[in-house]
Enzyme design. Structure first.
Site, mmCIF file in Angstrom:
data_model
loop_
_atom_site.group_PDB
_atom_site.id
_atom_site.type_symbol
_atom_site.label_atom_id
_atom_site.label_comp_id
_atom_site.label_asym_id
_atom_site.label_seq_id
_atom_site.Cartn_x
_atom_site.Cartn_y
_atom_site.Cartn_z
ATOM 1 N N ASP A 1 112.852 -14.617 -75.848
ATOM 2 C CA ASP A 1 112.647 -14.067 -77.193
ATOM 3 C C ASP A 1 112.776 -12.545 -77.281
ATOM 4 O OD1 ASP A 1 112.445 -16.511 -78.363
ATOM 5 O OD2 ASP A 1 110.261 -16.611 -78.269
ATOM 6 N N THR B 1 109.737 -19.168 -71.056
ATOM 7 C CA THR B 1 109.965 -20.623 -71.013
ATOM 8 C C THR B 1 110.456 -21.062 -69.648
ATOM 9 O OG1 THR B 1 110.341 -20.824 -73.375
ATOM 10 C CG2 THR B 1 111.440 -22.441 -71.999
HETATM 11 C C1 SIN Z 1 111.676 -18.573 -74.288
HETATM 12 O O1 SIN Z 1 111.566 -18.074 -73.179
HETATM 13 O O2 SIN Z 1 112.720 -19.197 -74.614
HETATM 14 C C2 SIN Z 1 110.633 -18.499 -75.362
HETATM 15 C C3 SIN Z 1 109.354 -17.956 -74.914
HETATM 16 C C4 SIN Z 1 109.470 -16.556 -74.398
HETATM 17 O O3 SIN Z 1 110.304 -15.791 -74.883
HETATM 18 O O4 SIN Z 1 108.667 -16.211 -73.520
#
Ligand code: SIN
Length: 319
Positions: free
Chosen positions: A95, A15
């Site tokens: 994640d 993200t």
């Molecule tokens: C995030 O980074 O918060 C969710 C997506 C991921 O883990 O790449």
């Protein structure tokens, strides 16, 4: 001897590199869109720092997989061996950050800092947390290098967590990580300076980067013990995957398993599959006791225990 001042930033996606089209609907976005160079350029405070960027992967970390870990370990081995490199920062998705952090913690020799960072909001959100986390991660890498502290940590929301303990504890707030009961190693000031070192810096596992260079890892799966668990999942898994080498059970409470599931696991263990116990409870883990039928993994999460069991099954001879 060159004074190590350069920080290498390895991008893997997440993200923190995510973008959306409507800043008012920040939750609608795609992870892993911006390059690591773009992430660095978005942080004005990093302009004066000696940085080098490398894009190791570009994934939503739910899709994290062995080949990415292999590439990451290869890049780390190369970069950390350079005299001019003070430390490495890794931009990652939240994640599976705890799995990558724990893997790197087990592999690292602890000589130089490796700092993972991430973001809960995409780069296009009006209140994106990525730029500040990235700035803080670089500052922590330089600070740790000056202090002679190596090993793996994660920097999120002004906290520094040990790579051995960090885990995602909330699905959507900004301060989403904790240490599973362990305190943060340090807290950061608004400008990213380290305010106080709270906990002792962690010791690394020292298994070596070469451990993960096999093309295909041993198959290790996670199963959960829950009401009505009757062992069907385990038997189906065993039938579908004869290459199964290990199972981590996310147990109830302090390491207990529903009886029919336990019987299925006993059969599997007798057939040569390694079975380890973790807890599905957020705090406390499973403490080992003498005579344990299935070894207990103490405080790590089931996902982290899976990483450790993969390395265990790879065997010390490879590492
Ligand atoms: C995030 O980074 O918060 C969710 C997506 C991921 O883990 O790449």
């Amino acid at each position: 001897m060159v004074k190590a001042r350069q920080v290498v930033v390895l991008g893997t996606g997440g993200t923190i590199a995510g973008t959306g089209t409507d800043p008012q609907q920040a939750w609608r976005y795609q992870a892993a869109q911006l390059s690591v160079e773009q992430l660095v350029q978005a942080v004005p405070e990093l302009a004066g720092v000696s940085l080098r960027c490398e894009q190791v992967a570009q994934v939503d970390s739910k899709d994290m997989a062995w080949p990415v870990w292999r590439n990451l370990a290869q890049a780390l081995a190369l970069e950390l061996a350079r005299d001019e490199v003070a430390g490495v920062v890794i931009t990652h998705g939240t994640d599976t950050l705890e799995e990558t952090a724990y893997l790197l913690h087990l592999l690292s020799d602890g000589a130089k800092p490796i700092v993972l960072t991430a973001a809960m909001r995409p780069a296009t959100a009006p209140d994106a947390d990525g730029p500040r986390n990235l700035r803080d991660a670089v500052k922590v890498a330089l600070w740790a290098s000056e202090q002679g502290r190596g090993g793996v940590v994660a920097v999120m929301a002004s906290h520094v967590w040990s790579g051995a303990h960090v885990r995602k504890m909330h699905s959507h707030v900004i301060d989403a990580f904790d240490g599973g009961g362990a305190l943060p190693l340090a807290t950061l000031l608004p400008d990213g300076d380290v305010l106080a070192l709270v906990e002792a810096w962690p010791d690394s596992g020292r298994l070596g980067w070469g451990c993960v260079q096999v093309p295909v890892p041993p198959r290790v799966e996670v199963v959960t013990s829950h009401a009505d668990a009757d062992g069907v999942m385990v038997r189906a898994l065993w039938a579908a995957a004869p290459d199964l080498k290990g199972v981590v059970v996310a147990c109830t409470g302090h390491g207990t398993i529903n009886a029919p599931l336990e019987r299925a696991l006993q059969e599997m263990q007798q057939a040569g599959v390694t079975v380890w116990r973790s807890s599905r409870v957020a705090r406390g883990g499973v403490q080992p006791r003498e005579g344990d039928e299935f070894p207990a993994v103490e405080g790590v999460t089931a996902a982290q225990a899976r990483v450790a069991l993969v390395l265990h099954e790879l065997g010390a001879r490879l590492c």
